[in-house]
Design a protein around this motif. Structure first.
Motif, PDB file in Angstrom:
ATOM      1  N   LEU A  20      42.647  32.946  30.267  1.00 24.95           N
ATOM      2  CA  LEU A  20      41.730  33.145  31.066  1.00 24.95           C
ATOM      3  C   LEU A  20      42.118  34.135  32.221  1.00 24.95           C
ATOM      4  O   LEU A  20      41.646  35.067  32.530  1.00 24.95           O
ATOM      5  CB  LEU A  20      40.915  31.933  31.633  1.00 24.95           C
ATOM      6  N   VAL A  21      43.307  33.738  32.695  1.00 29.46           N
ATOM      7  CA  VAL A  21      43.798  34.694  33.938  1.00 29.46           C
ATOM      8  C   VAL A  21      43.877  35.889  33.254  1.00 29.46           C
ATOM      9  O   VAL A  21      43.821  37.101  33.926  1.00 29.46           O
ATOM     10  CB  VAL A  21      45.077  34.070  34.501  1.00 29.46           C
ATOM     11  N   GLU A  22      44.739  36.035  32.129  1.00 31.47           N
ATOM     12  CA  GLU A  22      45.083  37.384  31.335  1.00 31.47           C
ATOM     13  C   GLU A  22      44.090  38.234  31.272  1.00 31.47           C
ATOM     14  O   GLU A  22      43.868  39.293  31.535  1.00 31.47           O
ATOM     15  CB  GLU A  22      45.788  37.224  30.307  1.00 31.47           C
ATOM     16  N   LYS A  23      42.723  37.617  30.669  1.00 32.99           N
ATOM     17  CA  LYS A  23      41.660  38.400  30.310  1.00 32.99           C
ATOM     18  C   LYS A  23      40.963  38.650  31.852  1.00 32.99           C
ATOM     19  O   LYS A  23      40.313  39.770  31.698  1.00 32.99           O
ATOM     20  CB  LYS A  23      40.762  37.406  29.664  1.00 32.99           C
ATOM     21  N   THR A  24      41.157  37.821  32.663  1.00 36.11           N
ATOM     22  CA  THR A  24      40.145  38.167  33.765  1.00 36.11           C
ATOM     23  C   THR A  24      41.168  39.503  34.443  1.00 36.11           C
ATOM     24  O   THR A  24      40.483  40.556  35.067  1.00 36.11           O
ATOM     25  CB  THR A  24      40.326  37.176  35.011  1.00 36.11           C
ATOM     26  N   LYS A  25      42.521  39.400  34.450  1.00 37.07           N
ATOM     27  CA  LYS A  25      43.273  40.659  34.814  1.00 37.07           C
ATOM     28  C   LYS A  25      42.914  41.746  34.209  1.00 37.07           C
ATOM     29  O   LYS A  25      42.803  42.892  34.732  1.00 37.07           O
ATOM     30  CB  LYS A  25      44.623  40.322  34.713  1.00 37.07           C
ATOM     31  N   GLY A  26      42.684  41.460  32.835  1.00 35.65           N
ATOM     32  CA  GLY A  26      42.210  42.807  32.036  1.00 35.65           C
ATOM     33  C   GLY A  26      41.093  43.374  32.547  1.00 35.65           C
ATOM     34  O   GLY A  26      40.639  44.500  32.474  1.00 35.65           O
ATOM     35  N   LEU A  27      40.062  42.565  32.782  1.00 40.52           N
ATOM     36  CA  LEU A  27      38.673  42.838  33.059  1.00 40.52           C
ATOM     37  C   LEU A  27      38.749  43.508  34.351  1.00 40.52           C
ATOM     38  O   LEU A  27      38.117  44.481  34.640  1.00 40.52           O
ATOM     39  CB  LEU A  27      37.731  41.599  32.913  1.00 40.52           C
TER      40      LEU A  27
END
Length: 164
Positions: free
Chosen positions: A71-78
Motif C-alpha cells: 500500500l505504501v509503494e502504491k501510494t508513493k506511485g500514485l
C-alpha cells in the motif's frame, strides 16, 4: 402403621454426597486421564494448537506487513503519478498562456495591417480620382502642340552667302 421407607432419601446424588472424598478422587482421576490423553495425542500428532496459533498469527502479521508495504509503494506511485500529472498540466497551462499571448499579438498585428491596407486603399482611390480628374481636365482643354523649329538647310545658307 408408620412407613419407615419414606424417611430415607431416594435421590442418588444425596447418597454420593455422603462420600465426598471418593467423589473428589474420581473427578481428579478423570481430569488427570483427560489431560494425559490430550498430551499424548499432541505428542503423537506433533501438532500443538498454541504453536499453530502462534505460527498463524505470525503469518498474519507478515501478510499484514507485506500488504502495508504494498500500500505504501502504491501510494508513493500514485503520488508520483499525480505529481507528474500536475507538472504536465502546468506545462500545458503555460503553453496555453503563451499561445493566447501569441494569438493576441497576431490579432493586433492583423488589425494593424488591416488598417494599413485600408489606408493604402484609400490613398490609391484618392490617387485614382485625382488621376481621373487630371485626365478629364486634359481632355477638356485644347491641346497645344508645339511646332518644331524650322531648320535651315545648308543649301539655303550657301545661296544667301555667295551673292554678296
Amino acid at each position: 402403621m408408620i412407613d419407615l421407607a419414606e424417611d430415607k432419601p431416594s435421590n442418588p446424588l444425596l447418597r454420593l454426597g455422603a462420600q465426598p472424598i471418593a467423589l473428589t478422587a474420581a473427578a481428579l482421576v478423570l481430569l488427570i486421564v483427560g489431560v494425559t490423553s490430550i498430551a499424548i495425542w499432541r505428542a503423537y500428532t506433533g501438532a500443538a494448537p498454541e504453536t499453530d496459533r502462534v505460527v498463524a498469527s505470525r503469518q498474519l502479521q507478515v501478510r499484514t506487513a507485506q500488504a502495508s508495504e504494498q500500500l505504501v509503494e502504491k501510494t508513493k506511485g500514485l503520488e508520483a503519478t499525480q505529481q507528474e500529472s500536475i507538472d504536465q498540466l502546468q506545462v500545458v497551462q503555460d503553453q496555453l498562456q503563451t499561445m493566447k499571448r501569441l494569438l493576441a499579438s497576431q490579432q493586433a498585428d492583423t488589425k494593424r495591417l488591416s488598417e494599413q491596407v485600408a489606408n493604402l486603399n484609400e490613398s490609391i482611390d484618392g490617387l485614382r480620382q485625382s488621376f481621373a480628374s487630371a485626365r478629364a481636365t486634359e481632355a477638356d482643354s485644347p491641346s497645344v502642340t508645339r511646332r518644331k523649329p524650322v531648320r535651315h538647310h545648308a543649301s539655303t545658307r550657301k545661296r544667301g552667302g555667295s551673292r554678296g
